[in-house]
Design a protein around this motif. Structure first.
Motif: not given
Ligand code: TXA
Ligand code: MG
Length: 311
Positions: A80-105
């Motif tokens: 319904r909302f992608f693409p568009g002005p919605l950001s969704i928080i989900v659990s991720i494979d932490t190897d895929k995003i540098p820790s600094i970008a996600r503040s270690g979350l």
């Protein structure tokens, strides 16, 4: 410094930071794997390292590369909302995003912008992390001039004119069995009712400001240098007033018009430019006409003005 989309791509692929237009506000972009560029984003913005960045994707399907757990209704929200002005928080494979970008979350916020320029850039560069292109604490940038005001005339920015929404994306998170608004934004809570079967509540209003879902809620936000006073009784407003074109302010010395009470989208689109204009005009103190509805987009506009005044 205005750069073309192709120049922006070259900057990004060479590990530099550039400002890009989106439909919400301008963003400061870095390639997701460019750790040094991401560090640069934090230092340029003077952003606290414990405030994570949103990952911007070219296509909804690209989320599959990151996600490890699929909360209920995620697919429906994305359809319904992608693409568009919605950001969704989900659990991720932490190897895929540098820790600094996600503040270690172990989670990250994702969004697929509609703006054709940024979307086509991401198709070439791959996912970009992109906070709003403003100094931390200041109003977000809704035109290239605002970006240059914060980062200097030589800072590379792709000129996409004025942004359409003028407010950041709404951030949603799934917690305790339901979806919550982690940050109010351009999509109103009621707009999710049809997709979710309920209107998501604002986590910080329900649970208090001490433990927000989005760390960003903890920091000073959207504030011009001027001292802002929020007033609910427009007739009493004196001095420099920020108000609505539908009203008269007989005791005001000058008025900055946000737009019409009949058009919340127009007010949203003007909001940060007006707050920044106060600084350009070296206004020391202004009173804001807060006699506006509480519903729909007005709730986001109120949220931003309350945060802007809270210094
Ligand atoms: O419209 C927008 O969202 C703009 C444009 C450029 O896309 N971006 C933007 O980013 O507003 P920023 O960095 O100014 O705000 C991101 C918000 C912050 O409140 C941050 O705390 C929250 O998203 N956030 C990011 N990742 C998160 C996570 N993993 N968990 C909770 N909150 C997160
Ligand atoms: Mg921001």
């Amino acid at each position: 410094m205005r750069v073309s989309p192709q120049e922006a791509i070259n900057f990004l692929l060479n590990g530099a930071v550039v400002a890009l237009p989106t439909e919400t506000v301008y963003g400061l972009a870095a390639c997701i794997h460019s750790r040094s560029a991401i560090e640069k984003i934090y230092s340029l913005k003077k952003r606290p390292l414990n405030n994570p960045l949103i990952v911007h994707l070219a296509d909804p399907a690209d989320l599959r590369d990151f996600i490890v757990e699929t909360p209920p209704n995620l697919k429906e929200l994305m359809d319904r909302f992608f693409p568009g002005p919605l950001s969704i928080i989900v659990s991720i494979d932490t190897d895929k995003i540098p820790s600094i970008a996600r503040s270690g979350l172990s989670t990250a916020a994702f969004r697929v912008p509609t703006h054709p320029i940024v979307r086509s850039i991401i198709r070439t560069t791959g996912p970009l992390v992109m906070p709003s292109a403003n100094l931390s604490g200041k109003p977000s940038a809704t035109d290239p001039e605002a970006v240059e005001c914060d980062f200097g005339k030589d800072f590379p920015v792709v000129d996409g004119g004025e942004t359409q929404e003028g407010l950041e994306s709404t951030v949603l998170a799934f917690k305790e069995g339901r979806w919550w608004i982690a940050r109010l934004g351009a999509i109103t809570p009621a707009e999710f009712a049809e997709t979710l079967g309920y209107v998501p509540l604002n986590w910080t209003t329900s649970r208090g400001m001490t433990s927000p879902i989005s760390p960003g809620q903890l920091f000073k936000h959207y504030s011009p240098n001027a001292l802002l006073k929020l007033v609910e009784q427009p007739m009493e407003l004196e001095g420099i007033v920020v108000g609505f074109s539908d009203r008269r302010y007989p005791r005001a010395s000058s008025v900055y018009y946000l737009g019409s009470l009949k058009n919340p989208n127009g007010v949203a689109a003007n909001l940060y430019r007006i707050l920044r204009k106060l600084d350009q005009d070296q206004v020391q103190e202004a009173v804001i006409d807060m006699d506006m509805p509480y519903t729909g987009l007005w709730s986001t506009i109120r949220d931003r003005l309350e945060k802007a005044a809270d210094s």
